[in-house]
Scaffold this active site. Sequence first.
Site, PDB file in Angstrom:
ATOM      1  CG  ASP A 270      -2.134   0.931   0.976  1.00  0.00           C
ATOM      2  OD1 ASP A 270      -2.068   1.782   0.048  1.00  0.00           O
ATOM      3  OD2 ASP A 270      -3.122   0.849   1.719  1.00  0.00           O
TER       4      ASP A 270
HETATM    5  C1  BGC Z   1      -4.981   3.333   0.099  1.00  0.00           C
HETATM    6  C2  BGC Z   1      -5.077   2.314  -1.001  1.00  0.00           C
HETATM    7  C3  BGC Z   1      -4.923   3.015  -2.335  1.00  0.00           C
HETATM    8  C4  BGC Z   1      -3.604   3.765  -2.364  1.00  0.00           C
HETATM    9  C5  BGC Z   1      -3.356   4.470  -3.661  1.00  0.00           C
HETATM   10  C6  BGC Z   1      -3.754   4.233  -0.014  1.00  0.00           C
HETATM   11  O1  BGC Z   1      -3.833   5.309   0.847  1.00  0.00           O
HETATM   12  O2  BGC Z   1      -4.971   2.676   1.350  1.00  0.00           O
HETATM   13  O3  BGC Z   1      -6.290   1.640  -0.930  1.00  0.00           O
HETATM   14  O4  BGC Z   1      -5.014   2.080  -3.369  1.00  0.00           O
HETATM   15  O5  BGC Z   1      -3.629   4.725  -1.324  1.00  0.00           O
HETATM   16  O6  BGC Z   1      -4.183   5.554  -3.821  1.00  0.00           O
END
Ligand code: BGC
Length: 766
Positions: A270
Site C-alpha cells: 500500500d
Molecule cells: C490506500 C489504497 C490506495 C492507495 C493508492 C492508499 O492510501 O490505502 O487503498 O489504493 O492509497 O491511492
Amino acid sequence: MKTRTFLFLLVIGQALCAQRLNNAQQIIDKLTTEEKVALVVGAGVDMTWLGEPAPAVPIIEKVPGAAGNSQTIPSLDIPAIVFSDGPAGVRINPTRANDPNKTFYATAFPVATLLASSFNEEVLENVGAAFGDECKEYGVDVLLAPALNIHRSPLGGRNFEYYSEDPVVAGKMAAAFTNGVQAQGVGVSIKHFAANNQETNRTQINTIVSERAMREIYLKGFEIAVKESNPWTVMSSYNEINGVYTSENHDLLTTILREEWGFKGFVMTDWFAGKDAVAQVQAGNDLLMPGTPKQTKEILAGIKDGTLSMEDLNRNVTHILNIYLNTLSYKNNVPSNTPQLQLHKAVAREAASEGMILLKNNKNALPLKPESNVALFGIGSYMTIAGGTGSGDVNKAYMVTISEGLQKTGVALNPTVTQGYDKYIAEQKAIVKPKANFFMPDVPFEEMTWTDEQLNTIAQTSSIGVFTLLRTSGEGSDRNVQNDFNLKPSEKQAISQLCKAFHKQNKPVVIMLNIGGVIETASWKDEPDAILVVWQPGQEGGYAVSDILTGKVNPSGKLPMTFPINYNDAYSAKNFPGKLIDPTKPVHPFFGAPAEVTYEEDIYVGYRYFDSFQVPTSYPFGFGLSYTNFTISDLKTEKLANGTVKVNCTITNAGKTAGKEVVQLYSAAPKGKLNKPSKELKCFEKTILLNPGQKQDIEFTITPYQLSSYDTENSQWIMEKGDYKLLVGTSSENLPLSATINQSATTVVLKANKVLTPKVAISVLK
Ligand code: BGC
C-alpha cells in the site's frame, strides 16, 4: 554495400532493437542491478495535496490522477505501468491541462458494500467488465481494487469499500469482480492484505490476532479470490500482524500466498506502507509503491553489503515482469480515451438497484401507488452521497440525486418540500467552505427542520412521506458512535415528527438510508412503515432508487453484515480501535501513532458472534425483503465418495410480483476439540427473475475443505467427527430447511504451515 541494402539493414536493425523482449528471464539477464532496483520501486508520487514539499524531479504522470506508475527502463524499452484506484470507479483526473477540450470522467459505480448486498456474482462480473473497459480505454494497466477486508467493526471508516463481515461473501464477490476486470486485459490488485480493518492509527497499528481467526476469517476471502480468479497483483496492507508489517511478512506474502495458495502475480505495498525496504524485498513484497528515493538507496545498499541477496531481488523482478509482459502498456496499447460510458451508466444503475435492501415494508407501503405524490425530505434526498471519500472516491461527471431520479422518471414530488430544500441547501452552500482536498471527510449539512404545522399541511397534499438519512466516511478515520452510528437527536426528531404528521392522516412514511456502513436502527425502526437501505449507490443512484420505489425493480438485496441493536453489542466494540503504545506521545492527524489492537472476538466476527452467543440483532446478516414472497422446498443432499456434498432445493415465487431471491446455505459443524460458531455461510445463489409461480432448482456443492475448521495446534484444516447440519433458507435467521451429514471420523483435510503465530497470549472468546 549499396545504399539501398544499407538502408534496408538499418531499418531492420532498428526494428529489432525496438522490439520488446517477451521473456522475464531474458530481460533479467540484460538488466543492471540499478535497473532491477528501479523495477521494484515505483516512480514516486506528488504529495503536494497533503502539504508535502514538491518532488525534486517532477513526476511524470502517464495518466493524470492515477495513484502511481512504475519506473521506465529505457535500455530495454520497458514502459511505465499505470496503477489507478479504486473500488467504486477508476479514479483519474477528469480534465487535463494539455487536452483542455476533452474530459476523462469515469463512471462512479455503487460502493462495494452495495455490490455485495446484491449477492449476485454476475452483477459483480458485469461491473468488473465495465471497470476493465474504462481502465483499458483510459490507459490504466492495473486497477487498485477490489478491496475485501472484513467489516470487523460497524465503525470501520472504509467499510463501504469492503464487501462484508463474512469471508465467503467477500471472497466470492472479489473473485467475480476480478474475473470481470481481467477479462478486459487489465489487472487488479486485491487489497489490503490482510487484517486491515480499521483506519485509526492505520500505518502503525499492530493487529494481535490468532492463527485460527486469520485463517478462517481474515485470510479466507483473499484465499477464495486468489484461487478463483488469479488476480494479477495483491496489495499488502499498512498494519502489522502479530508484530510484523504485512509488507515485511514472509510468512504471509510467500508461505501462505504463494506456496499454500499458488498465487502467480506480484505483491505491491500500500502507498508508503511498511518501514524496511530490504525486509520488504526479502519477504516477497515485490513492488514498493508509490516508491521513494530512500527505498532505492536502501535496496542498493543491501545488495552491496550482502544483507539482501540477488536471488531475492531477481525473484521479485521476475514476478513483476511476468505480469508487466501482459499489460496493455507493454503491448503498446494506445488508449482511446472513449470508454463506453453510456453503456456503463446502465450497468451502474442496474447494479445499484440490485443491491438495495428493503428492511421493512408494512402494509405494502412500497412500491409507490400510481399517481403518488411524494413529500421528499432529508438532505440525503437532495445531496445524495454517491460513495465515500479518499482513494475510494471517483471523479464523476454528475450525480443523479434521489430527488432528480424521482422527478426525471415521472414521480410527482410535493413542491413545497422540494422548494424548501432547494432554498435551504443554497443557503448552506454559501456558508460552508468546500473541503481542502479529496482525502478530507465530507461533512453533510445539518438536517433542515420543519414545524409540526408545516408538516401537517404537507401531509394533506401528499400521499406518502419519504425521508433520506445520509452518512459518509472515508480513508484516514473511523466513524464515531455518537451522531454517526447513532442518529443525531435532530435526525430522530425529524423521523418522529414526520411519522406523526403522516400517520395522523393515515399516510405512510418511508425512511431511506443513504449510508456506507451500519447505523443504529433499533430505537426508531418501529415508527416508519418502510425502510430501504439504498447504500451509497454511485452516480446513477437516484434512478436506481426510483426503480425500487416505483416497483420497476423488485428489491432483492440482502445484508452482507449484521445491524446490531447497540454499537456495544458487537464484540469488537470491547477493543476497537485498540490502544496507543505510548499515550503521552503526539498522534499525527493522518498517520496516527504506534498502537495495538487485540482481536479478542477471534472467529466470532459479525453474525458468527450474534448467532452463537444469542445476542439479539436489529436486522440479521443475509436479511432483506421483497415485494413478493418465496417458498423453498425439496431439500436433498448427497454425499459423494470423495466427501463432497451435493445439495439441491427448489425455490418458488409464491407471490404476485416477479422477483429474485438469494438462497443461502449455512453449516453448523459439531463441537469437538475446536469450538465452532453456531453456523457459517458456505454457499449462496441468487435466482433469476422469477415470475409469480415460477420455480428454480438450486444446486450447491460443498467440499470437505469448505466444511473444515482450522486446528491451530497442528496447523491443519480438519473435519471433526459428528453431525454437520446443513441449513438452507433466505437469511441467517430464516432457514426453514435442514439436513444432516454425518462425518464418522475426524479427518485432516489440508495441512498448512505454522505461521503468523501471536507473540503474546490472547484471551479469545470461546
Ligand atoms: C490506500 C489504497 C490506495 C492507495 C493508492 C492508499 O492510501 O490505502 O487503498 O489504493 O492509497 O491511492
